[in-house]
Design a protein around this motif. Sequence first.
Motif, PDB file in Angstrom:
ATOM      1  N   SER A 200       0.821  -1.208   0.182  1.00 52.51           N
ATOM      2  CA  SER A 200      -0.182   0.024  -0.016  1.00 52.51           C
ATOM      3  C   SER A 200       0.909   1.136   0.130  1.00 52.51           C
ATOM      4  CB  SER A 200      -0.923  -0.036   1.117  1.00 52.51           C
ATOM      5  OG  SER A 200      -1.726   1.276   1.342  1.00 52.51           O
ATOM      6  N   SER A 283       0.238  -1.919   4.675  1.00 44.99           N
ATOM      7  CA  SER A 283       0.832  -0.536   5.161  1.00 44.99           C
ATOM      8  C   SER A 283       2.215  -0.680   5.761  1.00 44.99           C
ATOM      9  CB  SER A 283      -0.052   0.041   6.369  1.00 44.99           C
ATOM     10  OG  SER A 283      -1.317   0.363   5.857  1.00 44.99           O
ATOM     11  N   VAL A 347      -5.108   5.859   1.992  1.00 45.40           N
ATOM     12  CA  VAL A 347      -3.569   5.839   2.350  1.00 45.40           C
ATOM     13  C   VAL A 347      -3.228   7.423   2.783  1.00 45.40           C
ATOM     14  CG1 VAL A 347      -1.391   5.096   1.562  1.00 45.40           C
ATOM     15  CG2 VAL A 347      -3.306   4.057   0.667  1.00 45.40           C
TER      16      VAL A 347
END
Length: 756
Positions: A200, A283, A347
């Motif tokens: 991500s 992440s 994000v």
Amino acid sequence: MDTLESLPTLETARKLGLLPEEFDRIAEILGRQPNFTELSIFSVMWSEHCSYKNSIVWLKTLPRDSDRMLAKAGDENAGLVDIGDGLACSFKIESHNHPSALEPYQGAATGVGGINRDIFTMGARPIAQLNSLRFGSLDLPKTRRLLRGVVKGIGDYGNAFGIPTVGGELYFDESYNTNPLVNAFSAGIVEVGKVAKATSYGVGNPVFIVGSATGKDGIHGATFASEDISAASTDKLPAVQVGDPFMEKLLLEATLEIIATGYVIGIQDMGAAGIICSTSEMSAKGEHGMIIDLDKVPTRQANMAPFEILLSESQERMLVVIEKGKEHIIQGIFDKWDLNCAQIGEVTPKGENDLGRLHFYRFGQLVADVPAYDLVLGGGAPQYHREYKEPAYIKEYAKFDVDDVDDLDADDIRKVAEHLLAHPNICSRKWVYEQYDSMVGTANRSTNAPSDAAVVRVKAAGMPATEKSIVITVDCNGRYVNANPRQGAMIAVAEACRNIVCSGGEPIAVTNNLNFGNPYVPEVYWQFVEAVQGMGEACKRFSTPVTGGNVSFYNQSSDDGPVFPTPTIGMLGLMENPDHRMTMNFKAAGDLIYLIGQSTNDLASSEYLYSYRDIKASPAPAFTFDDEWHVQEGIKTMIRKGWLLSAHDVSDGGLFITLAESAMTGDKGFSVVTDDRHRLDAFLFGESQSRVVVTVSPEQQHIVEGYLNDTVMPFMLLGTVTDAGATTPFVINDAPILTLAEAKNLYDNALGTIMA
């Protein structure tokens, strides 16, 4: 911030499976005491099932590199290996042991679903499945119930999903009475350069949850899988997920379609630990954060608490990060497939003091604020060096002396043959595989021509045409590993290679499923350490790097103790030329039967010694890499030269079972002689390693024997294949032992009779 009336205590942390020092570490990371949602997040992400905290230091020692490797172990949803012609194979094996122990049907079904999602989140279309199963004594009604449920769960899910189940293994032993092992393997094909990543990045990029709605099934499933099975485990049935193979089929097609758009930044299956696992791992890998609104997650139950939404392991779900501005394209694809597709966040950038934080909101309130990196394997999750010591039984097993066991008389051969042919660890698995669809997709080359490993044509819609096949197998003899974990693990790798070689393939890579007891028991952890080291040495010697896999600890109960240490090897091989395809069945009367490799008076840990002679304490069979390598190279050469008519490795049950299986598969008989330099029982029923039975036409005899002599290969001309017919005998030293019909009746019907 979500603040309960009082913050969680150390006792709460203990109940969630966290150690006192871990509770202190969480407070240090956050700079404050965690709330209940945050503590729940850390408890699942730092569980053994997600963090590998008790195993990662040893897993890092396994070989991980080769010219074919396209993804490092653990970096993506599954391993990825270049197989040429612009194609790659994604493959992986994982366990669903604890769920299957409690609810065998859904436990096994969702194991199949989960492993296939790992494959197609890579952008690969699954083309074949295997499974490796272990159960307790078949005398127990519980074992039969578990077996029925697991097999039906695998069959119902896999058949409906439309991916063939092309092989596997099934073993029974009392050590698995409480803890069955259910390991599922899947392999898929993707074009190189079209692989999706589990990452991500890109500030402002939207985060979507797609697939099924989120329910309360599977909550704290990762924690449940990181503790021993006990009488209280049935209270945790909600930790067992519920699967829907038809939803998975839709999700497969939609997922491959969105990946093909090129707008997907990252995608990950929501397996263990659900949303929190996917958000944190993606992440951390991309060094960004996320802001997630839990109100936007489609749910199946009203008023779910934040921790329930975050930790749910409801099946058939993915987390997807896409390019900003392309939301309508992704939404349109999922609308077409009638699947949920909800944007739940975006994000965010990394901060000054961390690589990215996860902010979760519920009803407009911040309920959790945690750093992604500190949650994940390879990041801030704990890594432990556990105490280990050799169990006392190892030295006792080593005292075994074959000379203390009386050899068989010739008159006893039939009794042993009948015992082994009908033994659940050796007999036909027809009762199992007839419940599986092995032909869907028309790529399986093994159903009507059995071989030691499954051969599956590389064929997928929209991909380059090729004649090559993948050759896949799962192998492990837990009894060998228990007797000598290092050597037993080496043998598991060697046998997987041997099975692929005997089928005409070239071994190229490994995925593993390491099933062990409680890692906090020093004797269990010693088994684990020894097995990993043995596996690593073998994989280096055979040039089969480890692409990833799964560790399943806590397969242990207070009543039965730990299961046999069972490091299951899932191996990928490649067959470039379909003409190299080799089967195990005898072909024609008059063909010559050869034993390639060196027989010895080794009875150690054989099924004959263990179940017929009832001698449980013996070491693993002797094994050397040089002997194994020599035999495998010889078999490969003779197959490629076109000299062999069949090949079947000698394994469980010894030489007699190998001969019988090749004869029964070809509807033939055989007439062979034994080697009087060895004990009769060891020659026929011992499990000396690095041996293969092959057949050769009489016209090729001088060529084959010349090659074997030139390469100093141990071999013995055993005898000949004999005519077909129900009364065709299996003849040993001129004495008929069983007829073909008698052998097939014992072998084919034993398991079905028990399960009737």
